[in-house]
Design an enzyme around this catalytic site. Structure first.
Site, PDB file in Angstrom:
ATOM      1  N   ASP A   1       0.838  -1.197   0.000  1.00  0.00           N
ATOM      2  CA  ASP A   1       0.000   0.000   0.000  1.00  0.00           C
ATOM      3  C   ASP A   1       0.875   1.249   0.000  1.00  0.00           C
ATOM      4  O   ASP A   1       2.054   1.203   0.368  1.00  0.00           O
ATOM      5  CB  ASP A   1      -0.903   0.025   1.240  1.00  0.00           C
ATOM      6  CG  ASP A   1      -2.051  -0.972   1.095  1.00  0.00           C
ATOM      7  OD1 ASP A   1      -2.293  -1.426  -0.044  1.00  0.00           O
ATOM      8  OD2 ASP A   1      -2.676  -1.299   2.118  1.00  0.00           O
TER       9      ASP A   1
ATOM     10  N   TYR B   1       5.845  -9.165   7.760  1.00  0.00           N
ATOM     11  CA  TYR B   1       5.506  -7.772   8.099  1.00  0.00           C
ATOM     12  C   TYR B   1       5.969  -7.423   9.495  1.00  0.00           C
ATOM     13  O   TYR B   1       6.117  -8.286  10.362  1.00  0.00           O
ATOM     14  CB  TYR B   1       3.983  -7.562   8.066  1.00  0.00           C
ATOM     15  CG  TYR B   1       3.352  -7.737   6.715  1.00  0.00           C
ATOM     16  CD1 TYR B   1       3.331  -6.690   5.792  1.00  0.00           C
ATOM     17  CD2 TYR B   1       2.732  -8.942   6.368  1.00  0.00           C
ATOM     18  CE1 TYR B   1       2.719  -6.844   4.558  1.00  0.00           C
ATOM     19  CE2 TYR B   1       2.128  -9.108   5.134  1.00  0.00           C
ATOM     20  CZ  TYR B   1       2.118  -8.055   4.235  1.00  0.00           C
ATOM     21  OH  TYR B   1       1.527  -8.202   3.019  1.00  0.00           O
TER      22      TYR B   1
ATOM     23  N   TYR C   1      -5.080  -9.147   4.388  1.00  0.00           N
ATOM     24  CA  TYR C   1      -5.137  -7.710   4.692  1.00  0.00           C
ATOM     25  C   TYR C   1      -4.665  -7.518   6.130  1.00  0.00           C
ATOM     26  O   TYR C   1      -5.358  -7.905   7.077  1.00  0.00           O
ATOM     27  CB  TYR C   1      -6.551  -7.178   4.510  1.00  0.00           C
ATOM     28  CG  TYR C   1      -7.021  -7.194   3.070  1.00  0.00           C
ATOM     29  CD1 TYR C   1      -6.585  -6.224   2.167  1.00  0.00           C
ATOM     30  CD2 TYR C   1      -7.882  -8.183   2.607  1.00  0.00           C
ATOM     31  CE1 TYR C   1      -7.011  -6.224   0.853  1.00  0.00           C
ATOM     32  CE2 TYR C   1      -8.317  -8.196   1.278  1.00  0.00           C
ATOM     33  CZ  TYR C   1      -7.879  -7.215   0.406  1.00  0.00           C
ATOM     34  OH  TYR C   1      -8.292  -7.221  -0.898  1.00  0.00           O
TER      35      TYR C   1
END
Ligand SMILES: [Zn+2]
Length: 502
Positions: A301, A370, A443
Site C-alpha cells: 500500500d 511484516y 489484509y
C-alpha cells in the site's frame, strides 16, 4: 527425370543458378561453391553460364523464380541499406534478419511447380513443393553473407533487421490471384474475420493438390515468364533486442504509490516506484520511458514501507540499444535512484526472458513478512504479549475490507497466519511492535483491528480489547530471485575488461 534434365529445363525457363540448386534441394554450404555442387549432382552447365551473361554490357533479365533476390548486386544493395541505418547505435553483436517478400514471388514458385508437373509428370509431388522454399534458401544464402559483412553473429534474439521487398507487378498479380479462387479469400477465418492473403495461407491453400492447373493457368503463365523488373528493396528497419533488467527495491517512503496514481484525471501522488525506477534506467538503454514495462513480485500500500532485502522487480525493455549491463553502470543507476530518497534499489542485473517465471508464478502461495506498529488504550501487560506470541500461527476468515470494497468484489476468504510475535516499544508503553508472517493476500490492517468483526479472529478479538495500527512495513519477500549481486564490487574480469572503467 535426372538432375541434368531438371537443370536444363529450369535454365530454359530463365531460372538462376542459385534457384537451380534450390530445385536440386541443395542445403547449407552447397550454395557457396556452386560449381562443385553442380559437379557433385552430375550436372553439366552447358547453356550460357552466368559469367557469359554478365559479360554482356546490360544487366541480364532477373531470374524468373527469385526475381534477382539472390543476385550479388541485390545482396550488396541490402547490405548498403543496412549500413545506412546506423546499426552501430546498438551495443549488440548479434543480428536476426526478417525478409518480407511480395506475394508474387510465391505465385511464381507455384507457377514453376505446375510447369515441372506438366514436364515431368508424376515425378513431381503435388503436396510438397519441389524446391527449397525461398524463405529457407534466403536464410541459408543471405544470412551468412550479411552477418559476415557486418561482422555480427546470427541470433534471432539480437538486433532485428527487417527487410521489406516489393515488385512493380505485385498489385497486378495479387488481383489476379483473387480471381483464381475468390471463394477461398471470402471465407472467414477462425476469428470470424475475412481471410487476408498471407504467405502462410497461400502455402496451405494454393498447392497443386488443392488447385487445378487449368484454373491457375487461366490467370497466370505456366511456367512463369521471364520478368522485366528486379525486386525492389523498399525499406530496411532495425529494432533493438528486447532485454530484461531485474533487481530488488526497498520502499522507504509512506507517501509513494506503486504505479502512477491518477484519480479523475488528476495525480494523487506526485511520483511512484515504477516511474522512479524506469526514469533512471530508460535513458541508459536509449528507450522512451513509456515503452518499458515494470512488474514486481506483489506490491504494498501507499503508506506501507518495504524494507529488508527488498521486493523483486523486473523491467521489460523493448528495442534496447544495449544488451549488457556492466556492474559499474548498474551501480551508478543504483546510486542515482537512491537520490530520490523514497526508494533504493540493489541487485540490478540483466536477466533472461525465461527467468520471468520466477516473478509471475506462485504469488498466492508465498509467505509475507511484516512488522506492524500498533497502539492500545492501556499500557501493555505481559498477558497481552503472551496472547500475541503465536509461533504456530492460526487461520482466519477475512471478508473484503470496507476500505477496498469499492474496487474489490465482496468475498470471504480463508487465510493462514503462520506466526506472530509482539513486544513493547521502548519509548511508549502503549505501543506494540508485532512481527507477522502471513499468507500472501492477507489484509494486515484488518488482521490487527478486526474491521468491525469482518476479519475473524483478529488481534483485537485475541486480546479482547481495541487495538489500532499506526504503521506497517514489509520486512521480507518469500522469493529468492534475482541473484544477490553487489554492484559496488567489481568482479576480476570486469576490472580487466574493456570500456568499463569510468
Ligand atoms: Zn533465382
Amino acid at each position: 527425370m535426372n538432375n541434368q534434365e531438371l537443370t536444363d529445363f529450369l535454365k530454359e525457363c530463365g531460372v538462376c543458378q542459385i534457384c537451380q540448386l534450390r530445385y536440386l534441394k541443395a542445403r547449407g554450404s552447397e550454395y557457396q561453391d556452386m560449381k562443385e555442387s553442380f559437379e557433385k549432382l552430375n550436372v553439366k552447365l552447358t547453356i550460357p553460364d552466368d559469367n557469359e551473361v554478365l559479360s554482356k554490357k546490360s544487366r541480364p533479365n532477373p531470374c524468373s523464380t527469385c526475381l534477382g533476390l539472390f543476385s550479388e548486386e541485390f545482396q550488396q544493395e541490402i547490405i548498403d541499406k543496412i549500413t545506412c541505418c546506423n546499426i552501430d547505435q546498438f551495443d549488440c553483436q548479434q543480428i536476426g534478419i526478417a525478409l518480407s517478400m511480395p506475394m508474387l514471388l510465391q505465385i511464381r514458385q507455384l507457377s514453376m511447380w505446375f510447369a515441372l508437373m506438366k514436364k515431368f509428370g508424376s515425378k513431381i509431388d503435388e503436396e510438397r513443393s519441389p524446391d527449397v522454399p525461398l524463405k529457407e534458401a534466403a536464410k541459408l544464402i543471405l544470412n551468412p553473407i550479411i552477418c559476415k559483412k557486418l561482422n555480427k553473429t546470427y541470433n534471432s534474439e539480437g538486433i532485428l533487421i527487417n527487410v521489406f521487398l516489393d515488385h512493380p507487378d505485385e498489385e497486378n498479380d495479387v488481383a489476379k490471384l483473387l480471381k483464381v479462387n475468390e471463394s477461398v479469400f471470402s471465407m472467414k477465418n477462425a476469428k470470424g474475420k475475412k481471410q487476408l492473403i498471407t504467405r502462410a495461407y497461400m502455402e496451405k491453400m494454393f498447392i497443386p493438390s488443392k488447385l487445378s492447373a487449368d484454373t491457375f493457368a487461366k490467370q497466370f503463365e505456366v511456367p512463369c515468364p521471364i520478368p522485366n523488373s528486379y525486386l525492389i528493396l523498399k525499406e530496411v528497419t532495425l529494432a533493438g533486442p528486447c532485454v530484461f533488467v531485474a533487481g530488488r527495491y526497498r520502499k522507504l517512503s509512506r507517501k509513494l504509490s506503486h504505479s502512477p496514481w491518477v484519480l479523475q484525471g488528476k495525480r494523487v501522488m506526485e511520483d511512484s516506484i515504477q516511474e522512479i525506477i524506469i526514469r533512471n534506467i530508460a535513458k541508459h538503454f536509449g528507450v522512451e520511458e513509456g515503452k518499458i514495462i515494470f512488474s514486481s513480485s506483489g506490491r504494498e500500500d501507499v503508506d506501507v514501507r518495504c524494507l529488508g532485502q527488498g521486493r523483486p522487480f523486473v523491467l521489460e525493455i523493448p528495442n534496447s540499444k544495449r544488451m549488457t549491463l556492466p556492474k559499474t553502470l548498474a551501480h551508478d543507476i543504483e546510486l542515482e535512484i537512491e537520490k530520490s530518497a523514497s526508494i533504493s534499489v540493489k541487485n540490478l542485473q540483466m536477466v533472461l526472458r525465461d527467468d520471468l517465471v520466477h516473478i509471475k508464478t506462485g504469488e498466492e502461495k508465498k509467505k509475507k513478512f511484516y512488522r506492524a506498529m500498533c497502539v492500545i488504550e492501556q499500557p501493555i501487560t505481559v498477558e497481552v504479549l503472551k496472547k500475541l506470541d503465536l509461533p504456530n500461527g492460526f487461520d482466519i476468515e477475512q471478508i473484503t475490507p470496507i476500505r477496498v470494497l469499492h474496487r474489490r468484489p465482496l468475498l470471504s476468504r480463508p487465510r493462514t497466519i503462520y506466526s506472530t510475535k509482539a513486544w513493547v516499544d521502548e519509548q511508549n508503553p502503549k505501543i506494540l511492535i508485532i512481527d507477522i508472517i502471513s499468507q500472501a493476500g492477507t489484509y494486515i490492517k484488518e488482521l490487527v483491528h478486526g474491521d468491525f468483526g469482518r476479519t475473524s479472529p483478529s488481534f483485537a478479538s485475541i486480546i479482547g480489547q481495541p487495538i489500532d495500527i499506526i504503521a506497517l512495513d514489509v520486512v521480507g519477500i518469500d522469493l529468492d530471485w534475482p541473484a544477490n549481486v553487489d554492484n559496488s564490487k567489481l568482479d576480476e574480469n570486469e576490472v580487466n575488461g574493456n570500456g568499463l572503467a569510468s
